[in-house]
Design a protein around this motif. Structure first.
Motif, mmCIF file in Angstrom:
data_model
loop_
_atom_site.group_PDB
_atom_site.id
_atom_site.type_symbol
_atom_site.label_atom_id
_atom_site.label_comp_id
_atom_site.label_asym_id
_atom_site.label_seq_id
_atom_site.Cartn_x
_atom_site.Cartn_y
_atom_site.Cartn_z
ATOM 1 N N PRO A 178 58.015 13.808 84.878
ATOM 2 C CA PRO A 178 57.303 13.410 83.669
ATOM 3 C C PRO A 178 55.889 12.959 84.005
ATOM 4 O O PRO A 178 55.587 12.649 85.158
ATOM 5 N N TYR A 220 56.484 1.148 83.292
ATOM 6 C CA TYR A 220 57.898 0.873 83.038
ATOM 7 C C TYR A 220 58.094 -0.626 82.896
ATOM 8 O O TYR A 220 57.707 -1.399 83.777
ATOM 9 N N LEU A 249 63.494 3.032 75.985
ATOM 10 C CA LEU A 249 64.366 3.807 76.870
ATOM 11 C C LEU A 249 65.759 3.182 76.836
ATOM 12 O O LEU A 249 65.957 2.062 77.294
ATOM 13 N N GLY A 292 68.528 7.412 77.814
ATOM 14 C CA GLY A 292 67.535 8.345 78.370
ATOM 15 C C GLY A 292 67.974 9.796 78.404
ATOM 16 O O GLY A 292 67.265 10.657 78.911
ATOM 17 N N ILE A 351 64.488 11.450 78.572
ATOM 18 C CA ILE A 351 64.038 11.833 79.920
ATOM 19 C C ILE A 351 63.865 13.358 80.036
ATOM 20 O O ILE A 351 62.824 13.815 80.513
ATOM 21 N N ARG A 401 60.437 15.229 80.859
ATOM 22 C CA ARG A 401 60.315 16.157 81.980
ATOM 23 C C ARG A 401 59.686 17.474 81.532
ATOM 24 O O ARG A 401 58.979 18.116 82.293
ATOM 25 N N ASP A 455 62.563 -0.413 78.852
ATOM 26 C CA ASP A 455 63.967 -0.164 79.189
ATOM 27 C C ASP A 455 64.832 -1.270 78.586
ATOM 28 O O ASP A 455 64.664 -2.450 78.918
ATOM 29 N N ARG A 487 58.106 7.125 87.430
ATOM 30 C CA ARG A 487 58.552 8.451 86.979
ATOM 31 C C ARG A 487 59.400 9.189 88.008
ATOM 32 O O ARG A 487 59.834 10.311 87.745
ATOM 33 N N LEU A 541 62.540 10.374 89.686
ATOM 34 C CA LEU A 541 63.938 10.467 89.244
ATOM 35 C C LEU A 541 64.867 10.055 90.381
ATOM 36 O O LEU A 541 64.554 10.248 91.563
ATOM 37 N N THR A 579 68.534 12.776 85.544
ATOM 38 C CA THR A 579 68.201 12.326 84.195
ATOM 39 C C THR A 579 68.245 10.806 84.141
ATOM 40 O O THR A 579 68.720 10.196 83.187
ATOM 41 N N PHE A 611 65.744 7.487 85.896
ATOM 42 C CA PHE A 611 64.658 7.092 86.790
ATOM 43 C C PHE A 611 65.212 6.152 87.866
ATOM 44 O O PHE A 611 66.107 5.349 87.592
#
Lengths: 294, 164
Positions: free
Chosen positions: A3, A8, A31, A34, A38, A42, A53, B19, B21, B61, B63
């Protein structure tokens, strides 16, 4: 693909999350699980500058019944609901159908019900269930809280009534009484694919056995999930009969406005909307003890 | 951003970009390449790892920062005291893998599933694995392996045989 970069912020409380949302407005996204956000990030379909979050906020991860409603906090996950006492009790058959078929079993371990409603994918399961289940969503901002009926909550594809600086903190489903039941069906090419067609039904029978109330909703049949008033009118006041079910299914076929894609043609999807409404109605009636409808 | 997490029993503290993952964090930062990336779009289940011992999550999917404070178990951490996990042993016994690419995700998914359904039917096993793809199409032996592991994991621990 990774992404785009973002800041965050792991919120520890609902108030903290709301403060961050108030500060960043439309640049911030919540979030939760996700599982839609997410992948969207992406593919660079979403590029929020800030992610808040809410996974660590215990007060949002709740599933419970209050005042004749099942209330799911914004952190309540599909699998948590599927394994909850309320679903296992059999009193929420419509929701039980849904939480067993959302995405795939691994996605359901992270994905949340409220998150799915906020994502509001045209082919999403929860918006359809919420429409048929007459749900309402609690939306909170720094200025206060409002309870939004689902048909006002759903605005357009991927768009809801949640404004900048606000978040959906809970969804409420009325607890069905003993004469009310629902069902949900969808067609998917494979587990986890977007629905080719989806339908939910909820019916309430009067003492004389006629249909007192009916709710029919379609998914993957337009820019967002919607109720089919014509189908509901075909049922209310009628005895559960093949003719009434066929009339409701025909109304759904007419109302469905899908797009042609790799999952099927417009004609096929319209036909399936009708087929699924019939299946959902027959299952809902069977759950109320009315079987072998002719 | 600083993250502290436990992976396969060991504590790690790393500075990661938000970002990143989890799958790439495990593979590239920690060198745990047993977690495979298949579709990279949340569709195939190859990247599934265990979170806090009981939840199966798609690490492509999620982080890495979301795993802060959590415990992650990858395929490298399933063996205990030099002995294969019963799920690994079952996949070996039942030939539940061909190319092996989907195997770590299949095992993590199956282990999490058996935690809440220790005595599943075949249909329930197939449903639980329906988000994991095996492009060798070796599903029958994968299901048999999960059945074997279920029997083993739910059996009462064997009494040590007294020396005579």
């Amino acid at each position: 693909m990774f992404p785009a970069a973002f800041d965050y912020i792991p919120a520890r409380s609902t108030d903290e999350a709301l403060s961050v949302l108030a500060q960043y407005g439309g640049d911030a996204r919540v979030l939760a699980g996700g599982q839609s956000l997410i992948p969207a990030m992406r593919f660079r379909l979403a590029k929020p500058a800030v992610l808040v979050d809410i996974n660590r906020i215990a007060e949002l991860a709740t599933i419970g019944e209050h005042n004749g409603e099942l209330r799911l906090g914004a952190g309540a996950r599909d699998q948590g609901l599927e394994l909850s006492g309320q679903i296992l009790s059999g009193r929420y058959p419509l929701l039980a159908d849904v939480c067993a078929v959302v995405a795939d079993p691994v996605v359901r371990q992270m994905g949340t019900v409220v998150g799915s409603l906020c994502h509001n994918d045209p082919a999403g399961d929860w918006p359809v269930a919420a429409l048929a289940g007459n749900a309402s969503i609690v939306v909170r901002g720094k200025g206060g809280e409002r309870v939004v009926p689902i048909d006002e909550f759903i605005v357009d594809s991927y768009t809801t009534a949640v404004g900048d600086g606000e978040m959906a903190i809970e969804v409420r489903f009325p607890t069905p009484d003993a004469r009310t039941a629902g069902a949900y069906f969808k067609i998917e090419r494979k587990v986890g694919d977007f629905a080719t067609a989806a339908a939910a039904a909820r019916v309430t029978l009067a003492q004389d056995g006629t249909v007192a109330k009916a709710a029919i909703a379609l998914g993957a049949a337009g820019p967002c999930g919607f109720r089919v008033a014509e189908a509901e009118r075909a049922l209310v006041g009628a005895k559960p009969s093949a003719a009434a079910i066929a009339a409701a299914a025909d109304a759904a076929r007419k109302a469905a406005d899908p797009v042609s894609d790799t999952r099927g043609t417009v004609a096929y999807k319209k036909e399936m909307a009708g087929v699924l409404v019939e299946r959902a109605l027959r299952k809902a009636f069977a759950r109320l003890g009315v079987e072998d409808i002719r | 951003m600083k993250v502290s997490l436990k992976v396969n029993g060991a504590d790690y503290e790393r500075d990661v970009e938000p970002r990143v993952l989890l799958a790439y964090f495990l593979r590239e930062d920690l060198g745990l390449t047993g977690t495979h990336v298949g579709c990279d779009t949340s569709s195939c289940g190859c990247c599934v790892v265990l979170m806090d011992g009981e939840k199966a999550v798609k690490s492509c999917t999620m982080f890495a920062v979301m795993a802060d404070g959590h415990e992650i178990t990858t395929i490298e951490g399933m063996k205990k005291d030099g002995k294969l996990h019963p799920m690994q042993q079952a996949f070996s016994d039942q030939h539940g893998l061909q190319c092996g690419y989907c195997t770590p995700g299949m095992m993590a998914t199956a282990i999490a599933f058996l935690k809440h359904n220790p005595d599943p039917s075949e249909a329930e096993i197939r449903d639980a694995l329906s988000g994991n793809m095996c492009r060798c199409t070796g599903y029958n032996n994968i299901v048999k392996a999960v059945q074997q592991a279920a029997a083993e994991l739910s059996a009462p621990a064997a009494e040590p045989v007294a020396a005579s």
